[in-house]
Write a protein that holds these residues in place. Structure first.
Motif, PDB file in Angstrom:
ATOM      1  N   PHE A  56       0.887  -1.167   0.000  1.00  0.00           N
ATOM      2  CA  PHE A  56       0.000   0.000   0.000  1.00  0.00           C
ATOM      3  C   PHE A  56       0.924   1.216   0.000  1.00  0.00           C
ATOM      4  O   PHE A  56       1.716   1.403   0.928  1.00  0.00           O
ATOM      5  N   VAL A  57       0.823   2.025  -1.047  1.00  0.00           N
ATOM      6  CA  VAL A  57       1.814   3.065  -1.296  1.00  0.00           C
ATOM      7  C   VAL A  57       1.152   4.440  -1.313  1.00  0.00           C
ATOM      8  O   VAL A  57       0.047   4.607  -1.837  1.00  0.00           O
ATOM      9  N   ASP A  58       1.853   5.407  -0.749  1.00  0.00           N
ATOM     10  CA  ASP A  58       1.411   6.788  -0.856  1.00  0.00           C
ATOM     11  C   ASP A  58       2.635   7.687  -0.996  1.00  0.00           C
ATOM     12  O   ASP A  58       3.687   7.412  -0.421  1.00  0.00           O
TER      13      ASP A  58
ATOM     14  N   GLU B 297       8.095  12.643  -0.225  1.00  0.00           N
ATOM     15  CA  GLU B 297       7.994  11.615   0.821  1.00  0.00           C
ATOM     16  C   GLU B 297       7.358  10.370   0.239  1.00  0.00           C
ATOM     17  O   GLU B 297       6.452  10.446  -0.601  1.00  0.00           O
ATOM     18  N   ILE B 298       7.827   9.220   0.683  1.00  0.00           N
ATOM     19  CA  ILE B 298       7.297   7.925   0.271  1.00  0.00           C
ATOM     20  C   ILE B 298       6.885   7.160   1.518  1.00  0.00           C
ATOM     21  O   ILE B 298       7.633   7.120   2.502  1.00  0.00           O
ATOM     22  N   GLY B 299       5.693   6.562   1.493  1.00  0.00           N
ATOM     23  CA  GLY B 299       5.247   5.714   2.583  1.00  0.00           C
ATOM     24  C   GLY B 299       4.740   4.388   2.040  1.00  0.00           C
ATOM     25  O   GLY B 299       3.989   4.368   1.058  1.00  0.00           O
TER      26      GLY B 299
ATOM     27  N   TRP C 202       7.537   1.182   5.897  1.00  0.00           N
ATOM     28  CA  TRP C 202       8.760   1.880   5.526  1.00  0.00           C
ATOM     29  C   TRP C 202       8.392   3.271   5.034  1.00  0.00           C
ATOM     30  O   TRP C 202       7.385   3.442   4.322  1.00  0.00           O
ATOM     31  N   THR C 203       9.170   4.257   5.403  1.00  0.00           N
ATOM     32  CA  THR C 203       8.911   5.610   4.923  1.00  0.00           C
ATOM     33  C   THR C 203      10.225   6.373   4.850  1.00  0.00           C
ATOM     34  O   THR C 203      11.185   6.066   5.570  1.00  0.00           O
ATOM     35  N   SER C 204      10.265   7.351   3.969  1.00  0.00           N
ATOM     36  CA  SER C 204      11.436   8.211   3.867  1.00  0.00           C
ATOM     37  C   SER C 204      11.043   9.547   3.274  1.00  0.00           C
ATOM     38  O   SER C 204      10.237   9.606   2.327  1.00  0.00           O
TER      39      SER C 204
END
Length: 204
Positions: free
Chosen positions: A11-13, A28-30, A42-44
């Protein structure tokens, strides 16, 4: 439910500097990854190598100062590609997130392709009587518990929560049929539409 998964799901946002995958950049990636082994997150933050417009800073809470010194997308790309490889890519208004990632990977010299499922379309198919299918409407309708809003991991987690709601309302067979009918596979054309100006992110 986890044991019944045919393959892992991500599941990506994303949060971005604006609505165009061609001219804007990811900030930002989550990711929430769900497999038969459990749930992993995971997030950055990502340095977009350009200024974030003020209205986007106010919307997301991500400032220019926050992203300076963070990894640029090209530095994250190899590990991110491995994290997404072979997973079903699920997002709310998925063409946007998928399109941004495709463009970003291409600029980094990598090819990104994945089976893609949009939960806006899935909501419309499985809950046709619901008036609205944006993420805010879904949060309100099912009393979901946001970790925050307009931040990548928080919104990815909301889509994962909605996935669990779907399984509480429909049989596995019904969901599987809907997913199969809506999943876009590599090689099929994927547009990269702009999101509404009031949001750089998820359909409201």
């Amino acid at each position: 439910m986890l044991e019944a998964l045919e393959r892992p799901i991500v599941f990506v946002d994303l949060e971005t500097t604006g609505g165009s995958a061609l001219t804007d950049r990811i900030t930002e990636i989550g990711i929430v990854e769900v497999s038969r082994y459990g749930v992993d997150t995971w997030t950055s933050l990502v340095d977009p190598e350009r200024d974030i417009p003020l209205f986007v800073q106010e919307l997301t809470g991500i400032s220019n100062e926050m992203v300076r010194g963070q990894p640029v997308f090209a530095a994250l790309a190899p590990a991110l590609a491995a994290r997404l490889q072979g997973r079903l890519f699920v997002a709310h208004n998925a063409r946007f997130d998928y399109g941004f990632l495709q463009q970003s990977f291409e600029r980094a010299g990598l090819i990104f392709e994945a089976d893609m499922l949009c939960t806006v379309q899935l909501s419309r198919k499985l809950f046709p009587d619901a008036g609205k299918h944006g993420l805010s409407a879904i949060v309100e309708r099912y009393a979901l518990e946001p970790l925050g809003r307009h931040r990548a991991l928080a919104d990815a987690d909301l889509v994962w929560q909605f996935w669990q709601i779907i399984h509480a309302h429909h049989s596995t067979q019904t969901i599987r049929q809907a997913v199969q009918s809506l999943t876009r596979r590599p090689g099929e054309p994927v547009a990269t539409p702009r999101r509404p100006r009031a949001k750089t992110g998820k359909a409201e």
